[in-house]
Design a protein around this motif. Structure first.
Motif, mmCIF file in Angstrom:
data_model
loop_
_atom_site.group_PDB
_atom_site.id
_atom_site.type_symbol
_atom_site.label_atom_id
_atom_site.label_comp_id
_atom_site.label_asym_id
_atom_site.label_seq_id
_atom_site.Cartn_x
_atom_site.Cartn_y
_atom_site.Cartn_z
ATOM 1 N N VAL A 49 0.868 -1.180 0.000
ATOM 2 C CA VAL A 49 0.000 0.000 0.000
ATOM 3 C C VAL A 49 0.903 1.227 0.000
ATOM 4 C CG1 VAL A 49 -1.894 1.211 1.132
ATOM 5 C CG2 VAL A 49 -1.705 -1.268 1.366
ATOM 6 N N THR A 50 0.915 1.956 -1.093
ATOM 7 C CA THR A 50 1.762 3.138 -1.205
ATOM 8 C C THR A 50 0.964 4.363 -0.781
ATOM 9 O OG1 THR A 50 2.948 2.105 -3.033
ATOM 10 C CG2 THR A 50 3.253 4.477 -2.724
ATOM 11 N N MET A 51 1.473 5.062 0.226
ATOM 12 C CA MET A 51 0.749 6.185 0.812
ATOM 13 C C MET A 51 1.629 7.410 0.969
ATOM 14 S SD MET A 51 -2.493 5.875 1.695
ATOM 15 C CE MET A 51 -3.161 4.760 0.444
ATOM 16 N N SER A 52 1.006 8.558 0.834
ATOM 17 C CA SER A 52 1.682 9.835 1.084
ATOM 18 C C SER A 52 1.853 10.042 2.584
ATOM 19 C CB SER A 52 0.838 10.970 0.501
ATOM 20 O OG SER A 52 1.274 12.223 0.991
ATOM 21 N N PRO A 53 2.929 10.756 2.991
ATOM 22 C CA PRO A 53 3.091 11.111 4.405
ATOM 23 C C PRO A 53 2.426 12.433 4.749
ATOM 24 C CG PRO A 53 5.052 11.729 3.218
ATOM 25 C CD PRO A 53 4.137 11.099 2.205
ATOM 26 N N ALA A 54 1.572 12.944 3.874
ATOM 27 C CA ALA A 54 0.906 14.233 4.120
ATOM 28 C C ALA A 54 0.049 14.163 5.371
ATOM 29 C CB ALA A 54 0.038 14.606 2.920
ATOM 30 N N PHE A 55 -0.117 15.306 6.019
ATOM 31 C CA PHE A 55 -0.984 15.361 7.189
ATOM 32 C C PHE A 55 -2.425 15.088 6.798
ATOM 33 C CE2 PHE A 55 2.244 18.004 9.595
ATOM 34 C CZ PHE A 55 2.404 17.068 10.606
ATOM 35 N N PHE A 56 -3.148 14.486 7.747
ATOM 36 C CA PHE A 56 -4.513 14.015 7.514
ATOM 37 C C PHE A 56 -5.274 14.220 8.822
ATOM 38 C CE2 PHE A 56 -7.218 10.074 6.419
ATOM 39 C CZ PHE A 56 -7.907 10.717 5.403
ATOM 40 N N GLN A 57 -6.542 14.615 8.749
ATOM 41 C CA GLN A 57 -7.297 14.850 9.984
ATOM 42 C C GLN A 57 -8.754 14.404 9.805
ATOM 43 O OE1 GLN A 57 -6.380 18.642 11.667
ATOM 44 N NE2 GLN A 57 -7.862 18.471 13.335
ATOM 45 N N LEU A 73 -0.844 10.515 6.900
ATOM 46 C CA LEU A 73 -1.724 9.580 6.206
ATOM 47 C C LEU A 73 -1.145 8.168 6.206
ATOM 48 C CD1 LEU A 73 -4.208 8.983 4.483
ATOM 49 C CD2 LEU A 73 -2.982 9.869 2.493
ATOM 50 N N ASN A 74 0.141 8.037 5.906
ATOM 51 C CA ASN A 74 0.750 6.704 5.872
ATOM 52 C C ASN A 74 0.703 6.027 7.234
ATOM 53 O OD1 ASN A 74 2.668 8.773 6.607
ATOM 54 N ND2 ASN A 74 4.277 7.218 6.529
ATOM 55 N N ASP A 131 5.581 7.302 0.161
ATOM 56 C CA ASP A 131 6.062 7.984 -1.042
ATOM 57 C C ASP A 131 5.418 9.370 -1.072
ATOM 58 O OD1 ASP A 131 6.657 8.973 -3.551
ATOM 59 O OD2 ASP A 131 6.031 7.179 -4.638
ATOM 60 N N ALA A 132 6.242 10.403 -1.013
ATOM 61 C CA ALA A 132 5.726 11.772 -0.985
ATOM 62 C C ALA A 132 4.907 12.116 -2.228
ATOM 63 C CB ALA A 132 6.883 12.763 -0.849
ATOM 64 N N ASP A 146 0.966 18.772 2.988
ATOM 65 C CA ASP A 146 0.535 18.879 4.386
ATOM 66 C C ASP A 146 -0.673 19.792 4.589
ATOM 67 O OD1 ASP A 146 2.393 17.109 5.297
ATOM 68 O OD2 ASP A 146 3.814 18.619 6.022
ATOM 69 N N GLU A 147 -1.024 20.606 3.598
ATOM 70 C CA GLU A 147 -2.175 21.498 3.738
ATOM 71 C C GLU A 147 -3.426 20.974 3.021
ATOM 72 O OE1 GLU A 147 0.989 23.042 2.863
ATOM 73 O OE2 GLU A 147 1.137 23.156 5.051
ATOM 74 N N SER A 148 -3.289 19.946 2.209
ATOM 75 C CA SER A 148 -4.386 19.516 1.335
ATOM 76 C C SER A 148 -5.565 18.899 2.074
ATOM 77 C CB SER A 148 -3.864 18.498 0.313
ATOM 78 O OG SER A 148 -2.815 19.020 -0.458
ATOM 79 N N LEU A 149 -5.305 18.106 3.105
ATOM 80 C CA LEU A 149 -6.343 17.270 3.705
ATOM 81 C C LEU A 149 -6.677 17.657 5.137
ATOM 82 C CD1 LEU A 149 -4.981 13.843 2.381
ATOM 83 C CD2 LEU A 149 -6.728 15.288 1.336
#
Length: 251
Positions: free
Chosen positions: A150-158, A192-193, A212-213, A224-227
């Motif tokens: 499962v390939t995931m972004s490390p972006a922030f998620f809330q 997210l990851n 994977d960024a 980091d601001e998207s989600l």
């Protein structure tokens, strides 16, 4: 008070209907299943007769840009026209956090078109922009899956629990219009990851997460601001582990 919930048989709609009925209000769960179709206008006049508040949580059956744009434009115009005729005092719509920060996604353009129709109408309104729901965690993992990876972004998620969304939607329905937008999110901001790893571990899923960024989130590259919401969002109460434990106990 008579309140009409458009999309009242869906995930958020049915929970919102239940909360408002328990508070003693006359609530109409409007959907094509109940003979109310906002795209064609069928049943709208009858459903909205005498209504003071309308809560729109209906969603397009397709996330493809053309289909979503057609849905939200037709639905928005028909619904707002029917509300004007009925004398509705407060229109509430559920929307999505971060749409203005993610470019080139057709579904978000369609949601923005829906918001613009609401703002241009003369009906007092509140737009509630929410982060993703906990209930879609499995689908998020599946969207990044190839084989056992499962390939995931490390972006922030809330993300937020659907029950918390329904609580807030019910509160907003009983409050005064803000003639603007509020944001809602869950109580935790996580990567997210990392959230997907927690989900897979708790559900004893053997898939492994690769970070994977540039990994896409439902076709979108996110940062980091998207989600996540902006300043001063209204936060839900349920934490991810509590939701997950409750969810697993029901299955």
């Amino acid at each position: 008070m008579k309140i009409v919930i458009i999309g009242g048989t869906g995930l958020i709609g049915s929970k919102t209907v239940d909360r408002l009925r328990k508070k003693g209000h006359e609530v109409v769960a409007a959907s094509p299943r109940s003979g109310v179709n906002t795209v064609t206008g069928e049943g709208l006049k009858e459903a909205l007769a005498g209504a003071q508040v309308v809560v729109d949580v209906a969603n397009s059956p397709s996330f493809e840009e053309k289909a979503a744009m057609e849905f939200f434009n037709a639905s928005g115009r028909n619904l707002l026209a029917a509300e004007t005729f009925a004398g509705v005092k407060h229109h509430i719509a559920l929307s999505v956090v971060g749409m203005e920060r993610v470019h080139g996604y057709g579904y978000f353009l369609a949601k923005l078109a829906q918001e613009n129709l609401i703002k241009a109408s003369r009906i007092p309104y509140t737009i509630v922009r929410s982060t993703q729901f906990f209930e879609f965690t499995g689908a998020i993992a599946q969207s990044g899956t190839v084989g056992q990876t499962v390939t995931m972004s490390p972006a922030f998620f809330q993300p937020i629990a659907a029950d918390d969304v329904a609580d807030i939607m019910a509160d907003v329905a009983l409050g005064a219009p803000v003639n603007g937008m509020i944001e809602i999110a869950g109580p935790e901001r996580v990567r997210l990851n990392e959230l997907i790893e927690r989900f897979l571990k708790a559900t004893k899923d053997p898939r492994k997460v690769v970070t994977d960024a540039h990994a896409l989130y439902f076709g979108l590259e996110v940062n980091d601001e998207s989600l996540v919401p902006g300043e001063n969002p209204r936060l839900g109460k349920m934490r991810f582990e509590d939701w997950l434990r409750h969810s697993l106990s029901e299955n």
